[in-house]
Design an enzyme around this catalytic site. Structure first.
Site, PDB file in Angstrom:
ATOM      1  N   TYR A 108     -21.801  -2.945  17.040  1.00  0.00           N
ATOM      2  CA  TYR A 108     -22.715  -1.803  16.965  1.00  0.00           C
ATOM      3  C   TYR A 108     -22.100  -0.448  17.341  1.00  0.00           C
ATOM      4  CZ  TYR A 108     -23.450  -3.236  21.833  1.00  0.00           C
ATOM      5  OH  TYR A 108     -23.268  -3.611  23.135  1.00  0.00           O
ATOM      6  N   LYS A 168     -32.305  -4.965  18.503  1.00  0.00           N
ATOM      7  CA  LYS A 168     -31.632  -5.117  19.797  1.00  0.00           C
ATOM      8  C   LYS A 168     -31.352  -6.599  19.999  1.00  0.00           C
ATOM      9  CE  LYS A 168     -31.698  -3.493  24.531  1.00  0.00           C
ATOM     10  NZ  LYS A 168     -31.204  -4.709  25.135  1.00  0.00           N
ATOM     11  N   GLU A 197     -32.016   0.067  14.875  1.00  0.00           N
ATOM     12  CA  GLU A 197     -31.338  -1.228  14.720  1.00  0.00           C
ATOM     13  C   GLU A 197     -32.092  -2.263  15.530  1.00  0.00           C
ATOM     14  OE1 GLU A 197     -26.734   0.361  14.597  1.00  0.00           O
ATOM     15  OE2 GLU A 197     -27.466  -0.692  16.353  1.00  0.00           O
ATOM     16  N   ASP A 221     -30.167 -10.002  21.526  1.00  0.00           N
ATOM     17  CA  ASP A 221     -30.254 -10.474  22.907  1.00  0.00           C
ATOM     18  C   ASP A 221     -29.061 -11.381  23.193  1.00  0.00           C
ATOM     19  OD1 ASP A 221     -31.280 -10.726  25.362  1.00  0.00           O
ATOM     20  OD2 ASP A 221     -32.953 -12.030  24.813  1.00  0.00           O
ATOM     21  N   CYS A 224     -37.804 -22.613  60.609  1.00  0.00           N
ATOM     22  CA  CYS A 224     -37.528 -22.795  62.037  1.00  0.00           C
ATOM     23  C   CYS A 224     -38.697 -22.386  62.921  1.00  0.00           C
ATOM     24  CB  CYS A 224     -36.273 -22.027  62.434  1.00  0.00           C
ATOM     25  SG  CYS A 224     -36.502 -20.252  62.412  1.00  0.00           S
ATOM     26  N   CYS A 274     -31.611 -20.666  62.666  1.00  0.00           N
ATOM     27  CA  CYS A 274     -32.439 -21.045  61.511  1.00  0.00           C
ATOM     28  C   CYS A 274     -31.545 -21.724  60.455  1.00  0.00           C
ATOM     29  CB  CYS A 274     -33.092 -19.776  60.968  1.00  0.00           C
ATOM     30  SG  CYS A 274     -34.076 -20.040  59.501  1.00  0.00           S
ATOM     31  N   CYS A 292     -36.701 -13.501  58.967  1.00  0.00           N
ATOM     32  CA  CYS A 292     -36.721 -14.410  60.100  1.00  0.00           C
ATOM     33  C   CYS A 292     -35.603 -13.947  61.026  1.00  0.00           C
ATOM     34  CB  CYS A 292     -36.458 -15.847  59.644  1.00  0.00           C
ATOM     35  SG  CYS A 292     -36.038 -16.908  61.042  1.00  0.00           S
ATOM     36  N   LYS A 306     -38.449  -1.814  23.816  1.00  0.00           N
ATOM     37  CA  LYS A 306     -38.472  -3.266  24.011  1.00  0.00           C
ATOM     38  C   LYS A 306     -39.838  -3.847  23.678  1.00  0.00           C
ATOM     39  CE  LYS A 306     -35.954  -4.839  27.331  1.00  0.00           C
ATOM     40  NZ  LYS A 306     -34.721  -5.321  27.903  1.00  0.00           N
ATOM     41  N   CYS A 328     -41.486 -18.386  60.235  1.00  0.00           N
ATOM     42  CA  CYS A 328     -40.468 -18.892  59.318  1.00  0.00           C
ATOM     43  C   CYS A 328     -40.772 -20.349  58.960  1.00  0.00           C
ATOM     44  CB  CYS A 328     -39.094 -18.798  59.980  1.00  0.00           C
ATOM     45  SG  CYS A 328     -37.804 -19.548  58.981  1.00  0.00           S
TER      46      CYS A 328
HETATM   47  S1  IVH Z   1     -25.886   0.440  21.467  1.00  0.00           S
HETATM   48  C1  IVH Z   1     -24.745   2.901  25.614  1.00  0.00           C
HETATM   49  N1  IVH Z   1     -27.046  -1.198  19.839  1.00  0.00           N
HETATM   50  O1  IVH Z   1     -28.212  -3.645  24.744  1.00  0.00           O
HETATM   51  C2  IVH Z   1     -25.027   1.577  25.092  1.00  0.00           C
HETATM   52  N2  IVH Z   1     -26.742  -1.917  22.080  1.00  0.00           N
HETATM   53  O2  IVH Z   1     -28.989  -2.062  27.439  1.00  0.00           O
HETATM   54  C3  IVH Z   1     -25.075   1.620  23.608  1.00  0.00           C
HETATM   55  N3  IVH Z   1     -27.582  -4.172  22.531  1.00  0.00           N
HETATM   56  O3  IVH Z   1     -25.273  -3.182  26.562  1.00  0.00           O
HETATM   57  C4  IVH Z   1     -25.353   0.299  23.109  1.00  0.00           C
HETATM   58  N4  IVH Z   1     -28.288  -4.587  20.503  1.00  0.00           N
HETATM   59  O4  IVH Z   1     -25.362  -5.106  24.945  1.00  0.00           O
HETATM   60  C5  IVH Z   1     -26.626  -1.008  21.094  1.00  0.00           C
HETATM   61  N5  IVH Z   1     -28.065  -2.524  18.267  1.00  0.00           N
HETATM   62  C6  IVH Z   1     -27.629  -2.353  19.498  1.00  0.00           C
HETATM   63  C7  IVH Z   1     -27.770  -3.339  20.495  1.00  0.00           C
HETATM   64  C8  IVH Z   1     -27.318  -3.071  21.786  1.00  0.00           C
HETATM   65  C9  IVH Z   1     -28.155  -5.067  21.729  1.00  0.00           C
HETATM   66  C10 IVH Z   1     -27.321  -4.381  23.967  1.00  0.00           C
HETATM   67  C11 IVH Z   1     -25.964  -3.966  24.404  1.00  0.00           C
HETATM   68  C12 IVH Z   1     -26.151  -2.993  25.508  1.00  0.00           C
HETATM   69  C13 IVH Z   1     -27.561  -3.257  25.927  1.00  0.00           C
HETATM   70  C14 IVH Z   1     -28.140  -1.949  26.403  1.00  0.00           C
END
Ligand code: IVH
Length: 677
Positions: A228, A118, A116, A120, A414, A435, A429, A317, A411
């Site tokens: 998710y 990820k 899936e 943000d 100070c 300070c 310091c 990532k 520092c």
């Molecule tokens: S599954 C056990 N699926 O990424 C956690 N998380 O570092 C299982 N996130 O806290 C999460 N997209 O906020 C999952 N497709 C996705 C996601 C996702 C973003 C975020 C989520 C989670 C963080 C994990």
């Protein structure tokens, strides 16, 4: 006649609510509206008028509540029933292979995986009871988060009443709330017009929006959500992909596509990754990688969790975005505890949409490792953190005759010679009491919300009081009288009397907060609580030996040493004495015994609970005369098990014949069940 009208009105209200929710679903989830905004608004107005006439039929999940308007003072802390963990991160194909190897080793084969995006944004859990939205909770520290229900209700894509009827009676849907880029740009354009500083990025704006106290203002932010995962004690579909399909049918907004692939072909995953990265700029929202998860839920259970993250999923990532720029200077910042942080002053450069002028350098070791020199061309990266970091030097472009950087010896505030404790990375310091940033920082910490919580004493007022010599250290606050403020600008009689009241009220804060407020290095909120529970009084902590301190749960040598040296310092002793004289609490409140039902019994607490946090359960046991142990043994009388008790503990308890109590059974033993409902 009126009764007939009322019955009709009631029906009309119900019809309008259903109709509006359906249009909401069509608009936000299906992207297929069938009425115009004007028609929608007319129906909404009709509903609002009727609801105003019949307040007795109020419903928190009425679509009219989506416009927000309620103002909350703070967010209630709520425990998660299923811990809200994070994902472990990988950045390379090698790390990804290791992830697959671990799974294969544990299972003897490679299971089906789902990929899936990820997203943000901000993780939230949405709780539903009998198909009705009940609560929304932020991730917080994973164990407990903030109740942001009012704000979440304003998101059109969060269903308030679920469709179909196949949902578990009680469950939680988790997902990511995010701000689409177009919405972010619009908000910033408006801010610029109003002469306000633009927001840094969509993620922070989403997170800030969810923490706003006025839900009417949240309703104006075009936030969205992708679901998710589903969590319940009742049966759920056997696989993740089926669960999400099910969630879609119930009315949730689920990501449009998932890619199912076999993990024995990481190349396929790499291809997916490359395609996603190419797609990234065109997506209407920000992503920072992909998530790879085992699809089958039984297999997930077999793989289990580490302390922080599941073994069945990993985030892959994208490399952080990088820019190359010149290092003009290194300056040193002094924190509240005197810790020195070196900061790179850079030639401004555009990075991930913002102009970067400063970057963190962490400590002297890092500068040395990078062999950083003024005038160097350096790589700056922006990862998850708000402050970018310097990650490398482009040696080919190093100016001739450049000199290695000499770390600050004194520092910058100070002039005192800096110190560094053996084994610690940070310089300090040591001039704690004179300070200026340390004086102010210590006071700010002392009055802060989680410490003594003195309202109305913001940084500016403190600064004013320090500059005019009225206060110097926290204990001076307790010597202030209305006359101390004579001649100070912008301090009216009302402000002054509120301040004095706030200071007076702070004397009733419990000892654990006082201990935290002292600002002992490495003693945060949690450590303060542990020390307070273990020793019970300031006197006992002051007199504790290193060994006694080390006996405290979660306290290691660095903290123990820091506590000892704090109380060994004559200046600190004087200050602590002054605070004691001011009348602050220096003893933990005896836990009031509420019964003897568990006298002589040793219990183990495992998993997470519906009505209590884990610590609360432990406290409850102790209040009723029981003892809490951490591991199951032949001496354990019972295990109090929450929803997700570890399988190993369960097996051990069963093997030893130790009874397993649910939360309700514990309450029944304490005679609490009925009242707690
Ligand atoms: S599954 C056990 N699926 O990424 C956690 N998380 O570092 C299982 N996130 O806290 C999460 N997209 O906020 C999952 N497709 C996705 C996601 C996702 C973003 C975020 C989520 C989670 C963080 C994990």
């Amino acid at each position: 006649m009126k009764a007939v009208n009322a019955a009709e009105d009631r029906q009309r209200i119900q019809w309008l609510r259903q109709e509006l929710e359906e249009h909401n679903h069509r608009y936000y989830i299906l992207d297929q509206p069938i009425i115009s905004d004007i028609e929608f608004d007319a129906l909404m107005r009709e509903l609002q008028d009727l609801e105003a006439r019949y307040p007795e039929w109020e419903d928190p999940n009425s679509p009219s509540k989506r416009v927000g308007g309620g103002v909350v003072k703070g967010f209630e802390t709520v425990y998660h029933q299923w811990p809200m963990l994070s994902l472990s991160n990988t950045y390379s194909i090698e790390e990804l292979r290791e992830f697959f190897d671990r799974i294969e080793k544990a299972l003897g084969h490679l299971p089906e995986m789902v990929c899936e995006l990820k997203y943000d944004g901000v993780a939230v859990g949405l709780r539903y009871r009998e198909g009705q939205f009940e609560r929304a909770v932020t991730r917080g520290d994973g164990e407990k988060g903030d109740d942001i229900s009012e704000n979440i209700r304003t998101l059109g894509s969060v269903p308030l009443c679920l469709k179909e009827h196949s949902w578990p009676a009680y469950f939680e849907a988790r997902g990511e709330v995010y701000l689409p880029r177009a919405g972010f740009d619009k908000i910033n354009a408006e801010r610029l017009e109003q002469g306000l500083e633009p927001f840094a990025n969509p993620r922070n704006t989403a997170s800030g929006s969810l923490k706003m106290q006025d839900s009417g203002a949240v309703a104006k932010r075009p936030l969205d959500i992708f679901i998710y995962s589903l969590h319940s004690d009742e049966p759920l579909p056997a696989s993740h992909s089926e669960a999400l399909e099910q969630a879609r049918r119930w009315g949730f907004r689920v990501p449009p596509a998932q890619w199912i692939c076999l993990s024995d072909r990481p190349d396929e995953l790499m291809e997916f990754m490359a395609r996603t990265e190419a797609l990234r700029p065109q997506l209407p929202f920000d992503i920072d990688g992909v998530v790879i998860k085992v699809n089958n839920l039984d297999i997930r259970q077999k793989l289990g969790f580490t302390a922080k993250s599941p073994r069945w999923a990993v985030a892959y990532k994208f490399q952080a975005e990088q820019a190359l720029t010149r290092l003009n200077e290194v300056v040193y910042q002094v924190g509240r505890t005197g810790a020195i942080t070196p900061v790179a002053q850079l030639e401004p450069v555009l990075l991930a949409g913002t102009t970067v002028k400063r970057a963190s350098l962490h400590n002297a070791d890092q500068i040395e490792k990078l062999d950083l020199r003024v005038g160097d061309w350096v790589y700056v990266e922006k990862g998850g953190e708000i402050i970018p970091k310097v990650t490398g030097v482009e040696l080919d472009r190093r100016p001739e005759h450049s000199q290695p950087l000499h770390y600050a010896t004194h520092c910058p505030e100070c002039g005192t010679a800096l110190e560094r404790n053996p084994g610690e990375a940070q310089h300090y310091c040591p001039n704690r009491l004179e300070c200026p940033p340390q004086i102010l920082g210590r006071l700010e910490h002392f009055v802060s919300r989680k410490a003594m919580d003195i309202e109305g004493l913001g940084g500016e007022t403190l600064d004013l009081l320090v500059r005019t010599g009225k206060i110097h250290r926290p204990s001076d606050l307790y010597t202030l009288s209305p006359a101390s403020f004579d001649g100070l600008e912008r301090m009216g009689a009302k402000t002054i009397s509120n301040l004095i009241d706030g200071i007076e009220r702070s004397k009733s804060q419990p000892f654990e907060r006082v201990l935290f407020a002292l600002g002992i290095r490495h003693v945060g909120e949690t450590v303060a609580k542990k020390l307070c529970a273990h020793f019970g009084s300031l006197q006992a902590i002051r007199q504790a030996t290193q060994e006694e301190l080390l006996d405290t749960e979660e306290i290691g040598t660095v903290i123990a040493e820091s506590v000892r040296s704090f109380f060994a310092d004559p200046e600190q002793q004087r200050e602590v004495e002054a605070l004691v004289r001011a009348g602050l609490h220096t003893e933990a409140v005896e836990k009031v015994r509420e019964g003897n039902a568990l006298e002589g019994l040793t219990l183990v607490v495992s998993g997470s609970f519906e009505r209590y946090g884990r610590d609360e359960i432990k406290e409850l046991i102790e209040k009723h005369g029981g003892k809490v142990a951490s591991g199951v043994s032949a001496k354990t009388h019972a295990v109090v098990a929450g929803s997700d008790m570890g399988p190993a503990k369960r097996k051990k308890a069963t093997d030893l014949g130790v009874p397993i109590w649910s939360e309700a059974e514990l309450e029944a033993h304490l005679g609490l069940g009925a009242e707690q409902g």
